[in-house]
Write an enzyme that holds these catalytic residues in place. Structure first.
Site, PDB file in Angstrom:
ATOM      1  CE  LYS A 252     -14.399   0.656   0.902  1.00 21.63           C
ATOM      2  NZ  LYS A 252     -14.730  -0.357   1.881  1.00 21.63           N
ATOM      3  NE  ARG A 253      -4.790   2.383  -0.698  1.00 19.01           N
ATOM      4  CZ  ARG A 253      -5.289   1.153  -0.543  1.00 19.01           C
ATOM      5  NH1 ARG A 253      -5.768   0.781   0.610  1.00 19.01           N
ATOM      6  NH2 ARG A 253      -5.289   0.288  -1.532  1.00 19.01           N
TER       7      ARG A 253
END
Ligand code: GLU
Length: 323
Positions: A252-253
């Site tokens: 998700k980063r």
């Protein structure tokens, strides 16, 4: 009985194309069979969850053409659809498990757990196998350990083989002792994913759980919880995780493959859907398609060897450019 499926994201970051693939597959499965599709926000871990991500993911799904019959913004017969508001149900399940003698208190600290030598992370969704250290404490030892501490609660994993047929990837067998006793309530009072997801899927009448292959080894754990709580278990299906060329999970980063950034770059949702469908082998060419157009194409993920992972390579990335 009508079939019911769900997408149950944790709002801890922006959705990336891997999350989109899981959501798409779960949605297509239900739309193909005429079932109902539920969106549930798994925000039980308040420290990791943000309301803004919960909101953003709904916009992202709608942008893709994925709608839901029950869930945030719509409500439904099984409201609320956010785990942070369903704690009484989890508490009740803990009480039932406790009364049935299926739990024990665990006083191990994070450091102790690390020193026990838990298995490395990999695909193990619980991070490691707990060897049962606190299960066999004498009353005296327990008293010493308990001094001033609130314990976590662990579920006693039955020492048996658990076999299930995955609707997309065939039969899987796990042995109970290779999975270990897992936490259902943490020492800080938070209910675990394993407990909450089981209670909610059962309470919401979910008949079909389709999710990422990273949770494959959660399924036998949850099946044992269903059994211990005398609840009917759904059918399970797991789709491959999307990984980068180095085999690493999309995170998700990594902002470049988030739906928000693709949208911002002007990539049409049909282009992303076509690329994902081609990666899964549901269509032969990555031509732009709408979510609705994909409904008849949904089925097992086809490329051989892609049961656990599908690689997002340069070709896919180039398909996801605006022009
Ligand atoms: N909330 C979990 C996640 O975002 C998924 C739960 C599930 O599908 O069982 O990873």
């Amino acid at each position: 009985m009508n079939r019911r499926g769900r997408f149950a994201p944790t709002p801890s970051g922006l959705l990336h194309i891997g999350n989109a693939f899981t959501a798409l597959a779960a949605w297509l499965q239900m739309r193909q069979c005429g079932g109902e599709f539920v969106l549930r926000i798994e925000d039980i871990d308040q420290a990791r969850s943000r309301p803004s991500y919960a909101e953003q993911l709904q916009n992202d799904l709608l942008w893709l053409g994925i709608d839901w019959d029950e869930g945030p913004g719509i409500g439904g017969p099984y409201a609320p659809y956010a785990q942070s508001r369903r704690e009484p149900l989890y508490m009740e399940a803990i009480e039932r498990l406790q009364q049935a003698g299926r739990l024990y208190p665990c006083y191990c600290s994070r450091r102790e757990l690390a020193s026990i030598g838990s298995a490395p992370h990999g695909l193990a969704s619980e991070g490691g196998v707990y060897p049962g250290r606190c299960r066999f404490l004498t009353a005296e030892e327990r008293q010493v350990k308990a001094a001033g501490k609130t314990p976590a609660l662990r579920f006693i994993m039955p020492q048996q083989e658990v076999t299930f047929r995955d609707m997309l990837s065939g039969t899987h067998t796990f042995s109970g002792d290779a999975l270990g006793d897992f936490v259902v309530k943490r020492a800080d009072g938070m209910f675990s994913y394993q407990l909450a997801v089981t209670v909610d899927d059962a309470a919401m009448g979910i008949t079909d759980v389709l999710r990422g292959a990273d949770l494959l080894d959660s399924t036998p754990r949850q099946l044992m919880l269903y059994e211990a709580l005398a609840l009917e278990a759904p059918a399970f299906a797991h789709v491959p995780l999307l990984v980068d060329e180095g085999g690493q999970r999309l995170s998700k980063r990594d902002r470049s493959l988030t739906l928000a950034s693709l949208r911002g770059e002007g990539v049409a949702p049909q282009r992303l859907l076509g690329a994902l469908a081609c990666l899964a082998g549901w269509v032969d060419r990555p031509e732009p398609l709408t979510a609705r157009e994909l409904i008849p194409r949904f089925g097992p993920v086809r490329p051989p060897g892609a049961q656990a992972k599908m690689i997002v390579d340069g070709t896919i990335r180039s398909l996801l450019t605006a022009n």
